[in-house]
Design an enzyme around this catalytic site. Structure first.
Site, short mmCIF file in Angstrom:
data_model
loop_
_atom_site.label_atom_id
_atom_site.label_comp_id
_atom_site.label_asym_id
_atom_site.label_seq_id
_atom_site.Cartn_x
_atom_site.Cartn_y
_atom_site.Cartn_z
N CYS A 165 0.83 -1.20 0.00
CA CYS A 165 0.00 0.00 0.00
C CYS A 165 0.87 1.26 0.00
O CYS A 165 0.60 2.22 -0.73
CB CYS A 165 -0.92 -0.03 1.22
SG CYS A 165 -2.01 1.39 1.31
N CYS A 223 -4.25 -2.42 6.12
CA CYS A 223 -4.17 -1.10 5.50
C CYS A 223 -5.45 -0.77 4.74
O CYS A 223 -5.81 -1.46 3.79
CB CYS A 223 -2.98 -1.12 4.54
SG CYS A 223 -2.71 0.38 3.63
#
Length: 376
Positions: free
Chosen positions: A105, A202
């Site tokens: 991410c 995330c």
């Protein structure tokens, strides 16, 4: 840093609605920078109670931005997140590995898609609330250093950042400890001062992970065995287990074993859909002496091929381990000074030289004295 004054320097802050990114924006504003806040919507997220957490987080971003007097925007990266992070996440689980979506991410969203968007807004830099530090040499080379707060240092998750990304990045919280960040937020009366830290995957948040994963990948139950062939029961699906895992096995000290030591996952065999378990925290099959990793990325320029003795982490918040790395293009073999427990394919191995994070790679396979571990 550029030769511009702070007032001439535009910094676009990734604001999540949490206290860390709120204080990041506040500090930069107080230092005189031209600050813009941006909220990234990366997941169509409704929590267990039907509340869209992204909407609530965006309200917090708006409240803080209004308080400190900075403009703010929202940008939708749902497609980029799905294509670049979530598809990878699912593919890793399908392959029986345990991925680290936070590393991906940061690499693909926060410091690629977001960085590109910030440049369109005329940014000189982006800033985030990560606990890491950067130091720039006279020749312009940027070094990424651990955050001052050992408990919060996030260089592990930032290990795939490149020199070009780091040259455009500021980490205003890097020299602070978390309690001090909270104090700054409270003193300024920020709307997020008492908001609890987010946990979970995330951008996906605190969903029931097993249930969540099962929505995207069909579970394939199979046999749970010891390495010497004793059947211990059934597993719910290899994707739900990780190397070194203790909980969720449902076998206790049973099956006529001589000790009451707990059981741990020691291996997976995708070809037979078998989960291997062993008794005892220090089960010999949990220890490896080396590993191979790929997708190697360094935070600054390095030779194509080299060997180096340094330290490494194999998971977040782990003590550093002495290692020798043998680099060849984007692949690396890592030999450990001492055997290491529960090396997990799919996770990141991250390299350090003292306080500096040199970069990292994704673990493919672990070995014990040249014998492949975990994947029979």
């Amino acid at each position: 840093m550029s030769g511009k004054s702070p007032a001439q320097t535009r910094v676009v802050v990734g604001m999540s609605g949490g206290v860390d990114s709120s204080v990041t924006a506040l500090l930069l504003k107080e230092q005189g920078y031209d600050v813009i806040g941006v909220f990234m919507k990366n997941w169509d997220d409704t929590d267990e109670n039907g509340v869209c957490t992204a909407t609530e987080d965006y309200k917090d971003v708006a409240a803080v931005a209004d308080q400190i007097g900075v403009p703010y925007y929202s940008v939708n990266f749902e497609k980029e997140y799905w294509d670049r992070v979530f598809e990878y996440f699912l593919a890793e689980y399908r392959a029986g590995r345990t991925p680290n979506p936070d590393v991906m991410c940061n690499k693909e969203i926060k410091f690629k898609a977001f960085l590109d968007y910030a440049m369109e807004l005329g940014a000189d830099y982006v800033a985030t609330g990560h606990y890491a530090q950067v130091r720039t040499d006279e020749d312009g080379t940027v070094h990424m250093l651990r955050g001052a707060d050992n408990n919060k240092d996030q260089t592990y998750f930032l290990s795939q950042l490149t020199q070009e990304q780091l040259k455009k990045t500021m980490f205003p919280l890097g020299h602070l400890e978390k309690p001090e960040v909270r104090r700054i937020a409270e003193k300024a009366g920020l709307a997020t001062a008492k908001k609890k830290d987010s946990t979970g995957i995330c951008f996906i948040g605190e969903k029931n992970f097993k249930k969540f994963l099962g929505e995207y990948l069909p579970a394939q139950p199979g046999k749970m065995m010891t390495l010497d062939g004793v059947e211990m029961g059934n597993h719910a699906g290899l994707m739900y287990y990780t190397i070194g895992q203790r909980g969720g096995l449902g076998i206790g000290g049973q099956h006529g074993q001589l000790t009451s030591d707990p059981w741990f996952v020691v291996g997976k065999d995708l070809t037979t859909n078998t989960l291997y378990v062993g008794q005892g925290f220090h089960h010999e099959h949990l220890y490896s002496t080396s590993l191979d990793a790929s997708d190697l990325s360094f935070t600054r320029e390095m030779p194509e091929t080299f060997d180096l003795h340094c330290t490494a982490k194999f998971r977040y918040r782990q003590e550093d381990t002495g290692v020798t790395i043998h680099v060849k293009a984007d692949k690396v073999t890592v030999d450990f000074d001492e055997p290491v427990r529960a090396i997990t394919p799919g996770q990141a191995v991250v390299f350090y030289d003292g306080e500096e994070c040199l970069g990292g790679a994704m673990i493919d396979v672990a070995y014990k004295e040249q014998k492949v571990m975990q994947y029979q």
